[in-house]
Design an enzyme around this catalytic site. Structure first.
Site, PDB file in Angstrom:
ATOM      1  N   ASN A 209      55.571  74.926  61.097  1.00  0.00           N
ATOM      2  CA  ASN A 209      54.462  75.847  61.351  1.00  0.00           C
ATOM      3  C   ASN A 209      53.262  75.063  61.861  1.00  0.00           C
ATOM      4  OD1 ASN A 209      52.852  74.966  58.960  1.00  0.00           O
ATOM      5  ND2 ASN A 209      54.578  75.867  57.842  1.00  0.00           N
ATOM      6  N   ASP A 278      59.201  78.583  54.426  1.00  0.00           N
ATOM      7  CA  ASP A 278      59.842  79.506  53.481  1.00  0.00           C
ATOM      8  C   ASP A 278      61.364  79.509  53.616  1.00  0.00           C
ATOM      9  OD1 ASP A 278      57.400  80.459  52.403  1.00  0.00           O
ATOM     10  OD2 ASP A 278      57.127  81.744  54.151  1.00  0.00           O
ATOM     11  N   LYS A 288      73.577  67.604  68.360  1.00  0.00           N
ATOM     12  CA  LYS A 288      72.622  68.520  68.960  1.00  0.00           C
ATOM     13  C   LYS A 288      73.311  69.845  69.289  1.00  0.00           C
ATOM     14  CE  LYS A 288      69.600  69.217  72.935  1.00  0.00           C
ATOM     15  NZ  LYS A 288      69.146  68.717  74.246  1.00  0.00           N
ATOM     16  N   PHE A 323      46.754  78.994  48.017  1.00  0.00           N
ATOM     17  CA  PHE A 323      46.176  79.388  49.307  1.00  0.00           C
ATOM     18  C   PHE A 323      46.999  80.525  49.894  1.00  0.00           C
ATOM     19  CE2 PHE A 323      43.999  75.494  48.768  1.00  0.00           C
ATOM     20  CZ  PHE A 323      42.943  75.448  49.672  1.00  0.00           C
ATOM     21  N   LYS A 337      49.521  87.747  45.595  1.00  0.00           N
ATOM     22  CA  LYS A 337      50.019  86.378  45.462  1.00  0.00           C
ATOM     23  C   LYS A 337      49.403  85.700  44.242  1.00  0.00           C
ATOM     24  CE  LYS A 337      50.871  82.325  48.404  1.00  0.00           C
ATOM     25  NZ  LYS A 337      50.669  81.732  49.751  1.00  0.00           N
ATOM     26  N   LYS A 341      52.224  84.617  41.401  1.00  0.00           N
ATOM     27  CA  LYS A 341      52.483  83.180  41.278  1.00  0.00           C
ATOM     28  C   LYS A 341      51.666  82.531  40.163  1.00  0.00           C
ATOM     29  CE  LYS A 341      54.289  83.093  45.875  1.00  0.00           C
ATOM     30  NZ  LYS A 341      54.623  82.344  47.086  1.00  0.00           N
TER      31      LYS A 341
END
Length: 400
Positions: A209, A278, A288, A323, A337, A341
């Site tokens: 990301n 995730d 490859k 975060f 969240k 959590k």
């Protein structure tokens, strides 16, 4: 950095590295510090006092027996004035004199009368730096509480390659800031995760990301500066490693999970600033994967461990800061969240906003604690925001 109104006395000794010293003055002045300069007579052969006078807007001191402009005894008044004395560059000669208590020029006399923190920034030939005498002198100073910095390994003015090159002005100012900071986190252990993770598809490709790691690195740097023992667990980034007790480099989300697990029991605070992937490919290809439509369709993903949820569920007395980077309805998703959590607080931002999101040096966030109190600090640098987050975490630490 918080150097506004700090009094920094810069000592400059004779050496080619003296050309860098005006850069130290420049950065300190921009940060709001008050700067006075003492030069040895040898230093004036490399750079003029006028340069430092212009940059500091202060008289430059370099003569031992100068006529008094007032009734202050110069070496005593300068020593009293300073919050920190920094000698950069510090020659082998000046280091030896300071270690032996010799006070035969204005700088060494001020050092002998010092009552503040003293930082020595060596600059010399590699063989001088590594001589038995220099090593003994620097160790003697360290044993007295003097801060003696490292040097850079590089091509030196004498054309030798090795240790002995003076640190850059920005590095020196960072060290000044580090050592002058209030140590209000002393005795606490912080575990901080930062950056992205990478999940390999084959030897060439991976899933990741846009996280840059900037927020986590600022948190680690400032918690360490404030006296905490910091373990920074970092995914792949392009950032310079901060000054922390432990730096652990990881690649995958499983690697990050394992590193957090090893350090969680000893942590007082876990700050989950990283953006771990995730999902990961169900199967890794040692060759490859060829670019065909069937291969694209065949890429199967499976969930990664949920680091935040796992450690939120098993926490004992730890404070956990999470975060949430969202693209819409950020407060609602962030609150869910926070609860699911078992965080003590969560830092929420909308990545679509102009002054928020990955790779930027600034951010706009909402901070929500477990009591549903919402704080909106406004748009600020990630360095400033790191202090806001740490201060909030400190409130929970003190309430345990």
């Amino acid at each position: 950095m918080n150097l506004k109104n700090k009094n920094i006395l810069l000592g400059v000794t004779g050496g080619i590295a003296a050309y860098k010293s005006p850069g130290i003055v420049s950065i300190l002045k921009k940060l709001g510090a008050n700067v006075k300069v003492i030069m040895t007579e040898a230093a004036t052969e490399f750079i003029t006092p006028l340069t430092f006078q212009t940059m500091s807007n202060e008289i430059v001191h370099y003569k031992m027996f100068e006529q008094l402009t007032n009734m202050d005894v110069e070496h005593i008044s300068l020593a009293k004035w300073a919050d920190m004395i920094v000698v950069a560059p510090a020659s082998a000669n000046t280091i030896a004199k300071f270690a032996m208590g010799i006070a035969d020029n204005l700088l060494t006399t001020v050092l002998s009368a010092s009552r503040s923190k003293v930082m020595i920034v060596p600059a010399m030939n590699t063989y001088m730096l590594n001589s038995v005498a220099s090593i003994e002198n620097m160790e003697k100073l360290r044993s007295r509480g003097v801060i003696v910095t490292n040097t850079q390994h590089d091509l030196l003015a004498c054309n030798d390659v090795g240790d002995g090159k003076m640190l850059e002005p920005s590095q020196i100012v960072e060290l000044i800031d580090f050592h002058l900071a209030e140590k209000d986190l002393e005795g606490y252990n912080f575990v901080i995760t930062a950056g992205p993770t990478q999940e390999s598809i084959d030897p060439v490709r991976f899933i990741s990301n846009h996280s840059s790691g900037k927020m986590g690195y600022e948190l680690a740097k400032n918690a360490s500066k404030r006296g905490a023992k910091v373990t920074l667990i970092s995914g792949p980034t392009n950032l310079e490693k901060p000054n922390v007790a432990n730096f652990i480099s990881v690649k995958s989300t499983q690697d990050m999970f394992d590193a957090v697990e090893k350090n969680f029991d000893s942590a007082d605070v876990l700050i989950k600033a990283a953006a771990p992937a995730d999902f990961k490919p169900k199967n890794y290809s040692v060759d490859k994967v060829k670019k065909t439509e069937s291969n694209i369709e065949a890429l199967e993903l499976v969930p990664n461990p949920d680091i935040a949820k796992y450690f939120g569920a098993i926490k004992k007395n730890q404070v956990i800061v999470g975060f949430a980077a969202e693209s819409r309805d950020e407060l609602n998703y962030g609150l869910k969240k926070l609860e699911s959590k078992n965080f003590d607080m969560i830092v929420i931002n909308n990545i679509t906003q102009k002054n928020a999101g990955f790779k930027k040096d600034i951010n706009t966030v909402k901070i929500v604690d477990r009591n549903k109190n919402i704080t909106e600090p406004g748009t600020m640098s990630k360095e400033e925001l790191s202090h806001v987050i740490i201060n909030k975490a400190l409130e929970f630490l003190r309430a345990r």
